[in-house]
Motif scaffolding. Sequence first.
Motif, PDB file in Angstrom:
ATOM      1  N   UNK A 155      16.864   5.739  11.457  1.00 43.42           N
ATOM      2  CA  UNK A 155      18.129   5.381  10.829  1.00 43.42           C
ATOM      3  C   UNK A 155      18.326   6.234   9.585  1.00 43.42           C
ATOM      4  N   UNK A 156      19.507   6.172   8.989  1.00 42.23           N
ATOM      5  CA  UNK A 156      19.697   6.916   7.751  1.00 42.23           C
ATOM      6  C   UNK A 156      19.014   6.185   6.595  1.00 42.23           C
ATOM      7  N   UNK A 157      19.021   6.796   5.426  1.00 43.53           N
ATOM      8  CA  UNK A 157      18.270   6.269   4.287  1.00 43.53           C
ATOM      9  C   UNK A 157      18.935   5.061   3.639  1.00 43.53           C
ATOM     10  N   UNK A 158      20.136   4.707   4.078  1.00 50.57           N
ATOM     11  CA  UNK A 158      20.778   3.484   3.602  1.00 50.57           C
ATOM     12  C   UNK A 158      20.365   2.306   4.485  1.00 50.57           C
ATOM     13  N   UNK A 159      20.496   2.476   5.781  1.00 49.23           N
ATOM     14  CA  UNK A 159      20.101   1.403   6.709  1.00 49.23           C
ATOM     15  C   UNK A 159      18.585   1.242   6.744  1.00 49.23           C
ATOM     16  N   UNK A 160      17.831   2.328   6.574  1.00 45.52           N
ATOM     17  CA  UNK A 160      16.372   2.293   6.719  1.00 45.52           C
ATOM     18  C   UNK A 160      15.613   1.980   5.443  1.00 45.52           C
ATOM     19  N   UNK A 161      16.219   1.229   4.520  1.00 45.70           N
ATOM     20  CA  UNK A 161      15.543   0.889   3.256  1.00 45.70           C
ATOM     21  C   UNK A 161      14.596  -0.290   3.427  1.00 45.70           C
ATOM     22  N   UNK A 162      13.460  -0.227   2.706  1.00 43.19           N
ATOM     23  CA  UNK A 162      12.449  -1.288   2.743  1.00 43.19           C
ATOM     24  C   UNK A 162      11.923  -1.562   1.344  1.00 43.19           C
ATOM     25  N   UNK A 163      11.475  -2.796   1.154  1.00 39.46           N
ATOM     26  CA  UNK A 163      10.765  -3.167  -0.070  1.00 39.46           C
ATOM     27  C   UNK A 163       9.331  -3.502   0.282  1.00 39.46           C
ATOM     28  N   UNK A 164       8.395  -2.933  -0.487  1.00 38.51           N
ATOM     29  CA  UNK A 164       6.972  -3.147  -0.222  1.00 38.51           C
ATOM     30  C   UNK A 164       6.404  -4.184  -1.192  1.00 38.51           C
ATOM     31  N   UNK A 165       5.590  -5.091  -0.657  1.00 39.79           N
ATOM     32  CA  UNK A 165       4.901  -6.071  -1.495  1.00 39.79           C
ATOM     33  C   UNK A 165       3.761  -5.366  -2.224  1.00 39.79           C
ATOM     34  N   UNK A 166       3.764  -5.445  -3.550  1.00 33.09           N
ATOM     35  CA  UNK A 166       2.724  -4.783  -4.326  1.00 33.09           C
ATOM     36  C   UNK A 166       1.407  -5.522  -4.171  1.00 33.09           C
ATOM     37  N   UNK A 167       0.333  -4.757  -4.043  1.00 31.08           N
ATOM     38  CA  UNK A 167      -0.989  -5.363  -3.867  1.00 31.08           C
ATOM     39  C   UNK A 167      -2.058  -4.332  -4.167  1.00 31.08           C
ATOM     40  N   UNK A 168      -3.276  -4.805  -4.394  1.00 30.20           N
ATOM     41  CA  UNK A 168      -4.399  -3.905  -4.616  1.00 30.20           C
ATOM     42  C   UNK A 168      -4.989  -3.433  -3.302  1.00 30.20           C
ATOM     43  N   UNK A 169      -5.952  -2.541  -3.424  1.00 38.82           N
ATOM     44  CA  UNK A 169      -6.637  -2.014  -2.244  1.00 38.82           C
ATOM     45  C   UNK A 169      -7.458  -3.103  -1.568  1.00 38.82           C
ATOM     46  N   UNK A 170      -7.349  -3.181  -0.252  1.00 42.28           N
ATOM     47  CA  UNK A 170      -8.132  -4.150   0.509  1.00 42.28           C
ATOM     48  C   UNK A 170      -9.599  -3.765   0.514  1.00 42.28           C
ATOM     49  N   UNK A 171     -10.461  -4.807   0.544  1.00 38.32           N
ATOM     50  CA  UNK A 171     -11.881  -4.554   0.712  1.00 38.32           C
ATOM     51  C   UNK A 171     -12.152  -4.014   2.118  1.00 38.32           C
ATOM     52  N   UNK A 172     -13.131  -3.129   2.216  1.00 36.38           N
ATOM     53  CA  UNK A 172     -13.561  -2.571   3.507  1.00 36.38           C
ATOM     54  C   UNK A 172     -12.422  -1.829   4.209  1.00 36.38           C
ATOM     55  N   UNK A 173     -11.566  -1.207   3.400  1.00 28.48           N
ATOM     56  CA  UNK A 173     -10.498  -0.382   3.964  1.00 28.48           C
ATOM     57  C   UNK A 173     -10.350   0.881   3.120  1.00 28.48           C
ATOM     58  N   UNK A 174     -11.476   1.486   2.774  1.00 33.20           N
ATOM     59  CA  UNK A 174     -11.472   2.686   1.941  1.00 33.20           C
ATOM     60  C   UNK A 174     -11.073   3.902   2.762  1.00 33.20           C
ATOM     61  N   UNK A 175     -10.751   4.979   2.040  1.00 32.52           N
ATOM     62  CA  UNK A 175     -10.476   6.238   2.722  1.00 32.52           C
ATOM     63  C   UNK A 175     -11.701   6.666   3.538  1.00 32.52           C
ATOM     64  N   UNK A 176     -11.432   7.140   4.726  1.00 29.48           N
ATOM     65  CA  UNK A 176     -12.489   7.687   5.573  1.00 29.48           C
ATOM     66  C   UNK A 176     -12.267   9.192   5.681  1.00 29.48           C
ATOM     67  N   UNK A 177     -13.121  10.011   5.060  1.00 25.92           N
ATOM     68  CA  UNK A 177     -12.902  11.464   5.091  1.00 25.92           C
ATOM     69  C   UNK A 177     -12.934  12.049   6.494  1.00 25.92           C
ATOM     70  N   UNK A 178     -13.588  11.388   7.438  1.00 21.17           N
ATOM     71  CA  UNK A 178     -13.615  11.903   8.810  1.00 21.17           C
ATOM     72  C   UNK A 178     -12.227  11.897   9.452  1.00 21.17           C
ATOM     73  N   UNK A 179     -11.347  11.011   8.959  1.00 16.14           N
ATOM     74  CA  UNK A 179     -10.018  10.912   9.564  1.00 16.14           C
ATOM     75  C   UNK A 179      -9.195  12.179   9.377  1.00 16.14           C
ATOM     76  N   UNK A 180      -9.477  12.927   8.314  1.00 19.71           N
ATOM     77  CA  UNK A 180      -8.740  14.167   8.072  1.00 19.71           C
ATOM     78  C   UNK A 180      -8.987  15.161   9.196  1.00 19.71           C
TER      79      UNK A 180
END
Length: 406
Positions: free
Chosen positions: A306-331
């Motif tokens: 959609x365009x940037x008017x219809x496709x707008x979203x609000x994100x709930x602010x939160x901290x980093x989840x436990x056990x969901x760190x960056x995995x360098x292998x994913x790169x």
Amino acid sequence: MLKTIFNFLVLFAVFSLICFAVFLFYSKNNDLLFFTDPHHLVNTKNKTSLNIEKTTAVPEFHQNRTAMPAASGRPLEPCPDIPPNLQEVLYVEFRTNRTLEDVRQQVGPLLQQGGRYKPANCVAKQKRSPGLFRKHRPSLTTRLGESDPRYGVAIIIPFRNRYDHLSHWLHYLHPILIRQQLDYSVYVINQEGDGVFNRAKLMNIGHTEALKEYDYECFVFSDIDLVPLNDRNLYRCSDKPRHLSVAVDKFNFLLPYNNIFGGVTALSREQFLKVNGFSNTFWGWGGEDDDLYQRIVFRGMSISRPDSVIGRYKMIKHGRDLHNDRNPNNVQKLNETPQTIDRDGLNSLSYTVRKIRKDLLYTFITVDVQTTAGYGRVGGGSGMYSCVSAVVSSVHLYRVSSEQMS
């Protein structure tokens, strides 16, 4: 005297028969509407039940609801391309302390067990029609496929320990999806334990488990922390895989990069099978959405937005989840998509369902994603350190993609 009484009774009987015949004639033409009060109609075929009179308060989105048609046996017409009760721009806030019970009181009277809903007065469309909203938004360039009213939409949410977010999401999304006249169900796929999180595998599991219950044709994969700010952003599929969360407040409502395909996306069953679903081997944070985009391109498809008017979203602010760190292998794994697409995905999915709970607001499926056995890489490389140049060239893309999921 007796003759007079007899004549009177004969006239009365004839008059009664005439009235009864007229009554039957009009009752037939009106399908015996007095037996089908729309607020108490029960559809035994689909095991649906609706009794709005039992609710103590009627939410705002009830007000324009069209009454259920009489049980005449006539097939329902398709729902309109543009649902009539959309509110367009929405006010969304997360400061209010909402509970799941609050949401049940709000939208429960319109739902079936498992977070299931279907329009009462028309047949839902699960694909967007050509030029939808085009007359209102001339800048919208995406041309989409014909409507397909045959099947429902499965909303898949990867989940772990985000119950506050779940209350907010359900509070806003159920009314939006109802106004959009969708035939849909909400599936919350909960990863058991505290092992490394695997968002992509949970979405593959959601797709697989949902198809065990209903013949879904469209799958919307949504993060639990993203709520749309415009209900004209229809949660339907199209003739192309569709990226719905185009303009998120966290990124100042700008698209971070052209190839992003994360947050909230919609794929038809055919499209999802064509790319073999998500990769099951992106453990930890980041990369799985970019891999899915590469799978789409590798299979000769392109995405729509959609365009940037219809496709707008609000994100709930939160901290980093436990056990969901960056995995360098994913790169490095992003360089291996052409080699892994045919053997890493739906056809290699392995998991165990621990529990399925049918709530009025959702179907909650707790699964063991087999973290210990599955953690690692699929592909021909020898790891991150043997491909330093590939990592350096990909790290910027990875960081931007990862930020989108925070």
